[in-house]
Design an enzyme around this catalytic site. Structure first.
Site, PDB file in Angstrom:
ATOM      1  N   HIS A 274       0.807  -1.215   0.000  1.00 41.27           N
ATOM      2  CA  HIS A 274       0.000   0.000   0.000  1.00 41.27           C
ATOM      3  C   HIS A 274       0.841   1.267   0.000  1.00 41.27           C
ATOM      4  O   HIS A 274       0.366   2.320  -0.424  1.00 41.27           O
ATOM      5  CB  HIS A 274      -0.935   0.018   1.201  1.00 41.27           C
ATOM      6  CG  HIS A 274      -1.836   1.213   1.234  1.00 41.27           C
ATOM      7  ND1 HIS A 274      -2.769   1.456   0.242  1.00 41.27           N
ATOM      8  CD2 HIS A 274      -1.919   2.248   2.091  1.00 41.27           C
ATOM      9  CE1 HIS A 274      -3.407   2.590   0.511  1.00 41.27           C
ATOM     10  NE2 HIS A 274      -2.909   3.084   1.626  1.00 41.27           N
ATOM     11  N   CYS A 275       2.078   1.205   0.475  1.00 45.36           N
ATOM     12  CA  CYS A 275       2.817   2.443   0.732  1.00 45.36           C
ATOM     13  C   CYS A 275       3.776   2.855  -0.374  1.00 45.36           C
ATOM     14  O   CYS A 275       3.679   3.951  -0.919  1.00 45.36           O
ATOM     15  CB  CYS A 275       3.577   2.324   2.058  1.00 45.36           C
ATOM     16  SG  CYS A 275       2.514   2.266   3.514  1.00 45.36           S
ATOM     17  N   ILE A 276       4.724   2.003  -0.697  1.00 41.00           N
ATOM     18  CA  ILE A 276       5.836   2.436  -1.543  1.00 41.00           C
ATOM     19  C   ILE A 276       5.399   2.804  -2.960  1.00 41.00           C
ATOM     20  O   ILE A 276       5.919   3.767  -3.532  1.00 41.00           O
ATOM     21  CB  ILE A 276       6.952   1.377  -1.539  1.00 41.00           C
ATOM     22  CG1 ILE A 276       7.473   1.202  -0.116  1.00 41.00           C
ATOM     23  CG2 ILE A 276       8.096   1.778  -2.451  1.00 41.00           C
ATOM     24  CD1 ILE A 276       8.495   0.108   0.037  1.00 41.00           C
ATOM     25  N   ILE A 278       2.718   4.237  -3.758  1.00 38.97           N
ATOM     26  CA  ILE A 278       1.759   5.340  -3.676  1.00 38.97           C
ATOM     27  C   ILE A 278       2.346   6.600  -3.065  1.00 38.97           C
ATOM     28  O   ILE A 278       2.130   7.714  -3.551  1.00 38.97           O
ATOM     29  CB  ILE A 278       0.522   4.875  -2.872  1.00 38.97           C
ATOM     30  CG1 ILE A 278      -0.254   3.831  -3.688  1.00 38.97           C
ATOM     31  CG2 ILE A 278      -0.383   6.036  -2.476  1.00 38.97           C
ATOM     32  CD1 ILE A 278      -1.376   3.169  -2.931  1.00 38.97           C
ATOM     33  N   ASP A 279       3.122   6.431  -1.994  1.00 37.82           N
ATOM     34  CA  ASP A 279       3.542   7.589  -1.206  1.00 37.82           C
ATOM     35  C   ASP A 279       4.341   8.638  -1.974  1.00 37.82           C
ATOM     36  O   ASP A 279       4.157   9.836  -1.742  1.00 37.82           O
ATOM     37  CB  ASP A 279       4.339   7.126   0.012  1.00 37.82           C
ATOM     38  CG  ASP A 279       3.476   6.347   0.990  1.00 37.82           C
ATOM     39  OD1 ASP A 279       2.274   6.171   0.701  1.00 37.82           O
ATOM     40  OD2 ASP A 279       3.983   5.913   2.037  1.00 37.82           O
TER      41      ASP A 279
END
Length: 438
Positions: A274-276, A278-279
């Site tokens: 979910h993070c890398i 998108i962030d």
């Protein structure tokens, strides 16, 4: 110290506070269980009735979280689950662990957080703390979340407390779990921070306070952008090394022997989780709001997003070299989880690669011991089930594409029985006509 803060701290310190965790996914369920395990009365809230039923029956729906942990918390009567957001009225602390995906134009999509804020706002009361753990951009907690939560009778920093404390879960990593990973916490006010440090100090070994919520928000983006940029660098070098006839995995191993000044990052078929993925786009979007063009960060995101297409190109070229067009070829994708040994398919490059192969006319199956059925996502509806790997099953395909290097795979069986292997993870040593790096 205000009476509300004193009372809240007293409840937390004596484990008399009730904690509600909204969003029981890969980030929310671990923190929910941790509060329950140390003795807090904990309510897990999720709109997915199936997840709620699993928890209330002592079952786990996340592979690396043991059902025994859930059952033990139920037996202690410190955990229960509900689909009703009104349950936050019972809580002294409310923790939001909700998805923050990207829109099609790569701008932040905050609707899960903001819709949930609207749903719980009527049930909030003086004396509560709300913590946002979802990754977001600097300013979101104060500028977007706070106005939706504040209502008559609630005054932030006085009788109502708001913090940002980003999740730092690394699914299936046995060395780092909720209790031992330092927890960043930034408050909208100093009193908010005091409440947040007390809350998280009850479940983790170390809380790292920041000067405010905005600093905590940016620190989370820095963590993941750091990884995204370095992965983009090694992904770009992978393509360059291929042009030079060199093996990028050998190059990384050699460079990693330097005992200082170098951290090894490994190339792959694209980013997942979910993070890398998108962030960095959250950060570059926020930078534009300040009139700043974060070119380096934006480029890293573009390189990583393009990696599934690179795998496609290498697969197409390898098949053509073997006298088989991509259209009509039988292709086996090995792994759809975004990293090894987990069942998490969020933003998985494997799903994207399957979708692209199908659109090009290939006949695709996949095998993943952790993902028995390809999930329906915002982008993909593949309607596929994992196949069991046998010598005969592998031999039926024209090509096997390694996307996720699960330890559970029998790599020797795969190597022996595959006609052609496209390897995006460096599992095999390249061999002319048989194993191609991607």
């Amino acid at each position: 110290m205000s009476d509300s803060l004193h009372q809240l701290l007293d409840k937390i310190n004596r484990r008399r506070a009730t904690v509600a965790v909204i969003g029981l996914g890969y980030a929310g369920l671990p923190v929910c269980l941790r509060f329950a395990e140390v003795g807090f009365s904990t309510i897990g809230v999720d709109r997915d009735a199936a997840k709620v039923e699993h928890i209330n029956r002592g079952r786990s729906y996340i592979a690396h979280i043991a059902a025994a942990r859930i059952a033990a918390a139920l037996q202690k009567k410190t955990l229960r689950a509900s689909t009703d957001p009104a349950a936050v009225a019972e809580a002294d602390a409310v923790i939001l662990c909700l998805p923050t995906p990207l829109k099609d134009n790569n701008e932040p999509d905050m609707h899960y957080v903001l819709d949930t804020a609207d749903a719980i706002a009527p049930h909030l009361r003086p004396g509560q703390i709300v913590s946002l753990e979802s990754t977001t951009y600097p300013g979101a907690t104060e500028e977007d979340l706070l106005p939706r939560l504040a209502r008559d009778g609630l005054s932030v920093g006085e009788n109502f407390f708001l913090v940002f404390s980003p999740e730092r879960e690394d699914p299936a990593n046995p060395d780092y779990h909720t209790a031992v990973i330092p927890k960043i916490c930034g408050g909208v006010t100093g009193r908010c921070l005091q409440a947040g440090v007390a809350l998280y100090g009850a479940i983790v070994e170390r809380v790292v306070p920041t000067s405010g919520a905005r600093a905590a928000e940016l620190s989370k983006l820095l963590e993941n952008t750091y990884r995204a940029v370095n992965i983009a660098l090694v992904n770009e070098l992978k393509m360059l090394a291929d042009k030079m006839g060199l093996d990028i995995f050998e190059i990384v191993r050699a460079a990693a022997t330097k005992p200082f000044g170098f951290t090894a990052f490994h190339p792959g078929p694209g980013l997942g989780g979910h993070c890398i993925p998108i962030d960095p786009f959250y950060l570059s979007w926020k930078a534009r709001q300040h009139g700043f063009n974060a070119r380096f960060i934006q480029l890293a995101g573009e390189i990583n997003t393009a990696m599934p297409n690179y795998v496609m190109e290498k697969t197409t070229a390898a098949l053509e070299a073997a006298g088989k067009p991509l259209a009509g070829a039988r292709i086996l994708v090995l792994g759809v989880a975004y990293k090894k040994n987990i069942d998490d398919t969020r933003e998985s490059p494997g799903l994207e690669i399957i979708s692209r192969l199908q659109k090009s006319g290939a006949r695709v199956d996949y095998s993943d011991p952790h993902v028995p059925r390809a999930p329906r996502t915002r982008k993909h509806a593949l309607n596929l089930q994992s196949i069991t790997l046998t010598a005969a099953a592998v031999a039926r395909f024209d090509c096997a594409v390694v996307v996720t290097d699960h330890d559970d795979f029998d790599w020797e069986l795969i190597k022996k029985n595959s006609a052609l292997i496209i390897d995006s993870r460096g599992v095999f040593t390249p061999a002319a006509g048989k194993i191609v790096r991607a």
